[in-house]
Design a protein around this motif. Structure first.
Motif, PDB file in Angstrom:
ATOM      1  N   HIS A  12      -4.047  -6.075  -5.527  1.00 26.81           N
ATOM      2  CA  HIS A  12      -3.424  -4.819  -5.983  1.00 26.81           C
ATOM      3  C   HIS A  12      -2.997  -4.970  -7.448  1.00 26.81           C
ATOM      4  O   HIS A  12      -1.808  -5.142  -7.746  1.00 26.81           O
ATOM      5  N   GLU A  62       0.843  -1.218   0.000  1.00 29.97           N
ATOM      6  CA  GLU A  62       0.000   0.000   0.000  1.00 29.97           C
ATOM      7  C   GLU A  62       0.873   1.261   0.000  1.00 29.97           C
ATOM      8  O   GLU A  62       0.549   2.249  -0.667  1.00 29.97           O
ATOM      9  N   ALA A  63       1.952   1.246   0.777  1.00 27.68           N
ATOM     10  CA  ALA A  63       2.840   2.419   0.862  1.00 27.68           C
ATOM     11  C   ALA A  63       3.588   2.607  -0.462  1.00 27.68           C
ATOM     12  O   ALA A  63       3.792   3.738  -0.928  1.00 27.68           O
ATOM     13  N   TYR A  64       3.988   1.497  -1.052  1.00 27.32           N
ATOM     14  CA  TYR A  64       4.674   1.540  -2.349  1.00 27.32           C
ATOM     15  C   TYR A  64       3.738   2.114  -3.422  1.00 27.32           C
ATOM     16  O   TYR A  64       4.106   3.016  -4.184  1.00 27.32           O
ATOM     17  N   LEU A  65       2.501   1.650  -3.430  1.00 27.75           N
ATOM     18  CA  LEU A  65       1.505   2.170  -4.383  1.00 27.75           C
ATOM     19  C   LEU A  65       1.242   3.654  -4.165  1.00 27.75           C
ATOM     20  O   LEU A  65       1.154   4.431  -5.128  1.00 27.75           O
ATOM     21  N   ALA A  66       1.140   4.064  -2.897  1.00 28.91           N
ATOM     22  CA  ALA A  66       0.844   5.475  -2.589  1.00 28.91           C
ATOM     23  C   ALA A  66       1.972   6.364  -3.113  1.00 28.91           C
ATOM     24  O   ALA A  66       1.723   7.435  -3.687  1.00 28.91           O
ATOM     25  N   PHE A  67       3.223   5.912  -2.961  1.00 30.89           N
ATOM     26  CA  PHE A  67       4.363   6.685  -3.468  1.00 30.89           C
ATOM     27  C   PHE A  67       4.308   6.751  -4.999  1.00 30.89           C
ATOM     28  O   PHE A  67       4.422   7.825  -5.599  1.00 30.89           O
ATOM     29  N   ARG A  96       1.840   6.503  -7.030  1.00 32.07           N
ATOM     30  CA  ARG A  96       0.697   7.253  -7.579  1.00 32.07           C
ATOM     31  C   ARG A  96       0.890   8.754  -7.495  1.00 32.07           C
ATOM     32  O   ARG A  96       0.144   9.508  -8.132  1.00 32.07           O
ATOM     33  N   LYS A  97       1.903   9.208  -6.741  1.00 33.08           N
ATOM     34  CA  LYS A  97       2.206  10.649  -6.740  1.00 33.08           C
ATOM     35  C   LYS A  97       2.718  11.080  -8.125  1.00 33.08           C
ATOM     36  O   LYS A  97       2.667  12.252  -8.477  1.00 33.08           O
TER      37      LYS A  97
END
Ligand SMILES: [Fe+2]
Length: 274
Positions: free
Chosen positions: A68, A43-48, A50-51
């Protein structure tokens, strides 16, 4: 943020928590940006990721990370006799999603398992390759439009390890011919780069096939010379992000029995204005 150069381009940093505007600027200036030794949940990897823009799942959907789909698992590891990920992906110079109408802005790889030998990714600077062309060649290619399709034009043998990852019939059915300029203006920096002259480019609009292949092959030979390349070695936990509009890249083959796993996320360019 503090950056350490990898070569004539590319940089590594430990400032994963720097303000995003700085990361964005450093990324497009460096073309390849590496963060070492991170511990990130999916989730943290995806959030980064998607920036940087909108992620799009890969057409090869059998190796999406469960729950995911924006993460594609690249791996040579087998579990209960079945592959857990896509093996031997992209072992020829190409750029990601150049076979789509809206191609990839950037690709991220998060290294989870590192082989004991090899497994580097090669990157070739397509700004420099374009800049070094003669004025005559620049004029010749200025308005040329290449015809792209999923695949590696230099290897169409489905049993080869350097073919583009083989698609199912249904996945193949989703693929179309698309067009991109050969000398393409970078959508963020505005600089011109050679675009996907290796990989998915099979022809040139309005040019006889032989002539087009000859020109693309000549541009490929030029654009993939060692002087334009850097080689990236991975440690466990490294996250690399690269700029698909200004680079070609190639995976390198590893021993199929030497375990390696990466998580890939691909971010699209903005849709073309209509
Ligand atoms: Fe790739």
């Amino acid at each position: 943020m503090r950056l350490k150069k990898l070569g004539s381009f590319g940089a590594e940093t430990s400032d994963f928590d720097a303000p995003f505007q700085e990361i964005w600027g450093a990324f497009f200036a460096s073309q390849v940006l590496v963060f070492r030794n991170l511990r990130l949940a999916p989730e943290a990897y995806l959030a980064f990721a998607r920036k940087f823009g909108r992620a799009e799942p890969h057409v090869i959907d059998q190796f999406h990370y469960p729950g995911h789909p924006d993460i594609l698992i690249l791996s040579n590891v087998q579990k209960d006799g079945k592959p857990i990920g896509l093996a031997d992906a992209g072992t020829y110079f190409h750029t990601d999603y150049s076979y789509l109408d809206v191609p990839a802005r950037c690709t991220l790889l998060y290294s989870r398992q590192v082989p004991s030998k090899g497994g580097d990714t090669l990157f070739a600077d397509q700004y420099a390759a374009y800049d070094d062309l003669s004025r005559q060649t620049k004029n010749l290619i200025e308005n040329l439009v290449a015809l792209h399709h999923y695949g590696n034009r230099d290897d169409l043998d489905k049993n080869s390890r350097t073919v583009a990852s083989v698609l199912s019939e249904q996945q193949e059915g989703k693929m179309n011919w698309v067009k991109h300029k050969v000398a393409r203006k970078h959508p963020i920096t505005g600089r011109t780069a050679l675009y996907a002259v290796s990989g998915s480019s099979f022809g040139i609009e309005g040019m006889p096939e032989d002539e087009a292949r000859g020109l693309l092959d000549e541009l490929k030979r030029h654009a993939t010379q060692p002087k334009y390349q850097i080689s990236l070695k991975y440690g466990v936990g490294d996250v690399v992000i690269w700029d698909n509009a200004s680079l070609l890249h190639s995976a390198t083959l590893t021993d199929p029995n030497d375990p390696r796993t990466l998580w890939r996320i691909t971010i699209k360019e903005e849709r073309r204005p209509s």
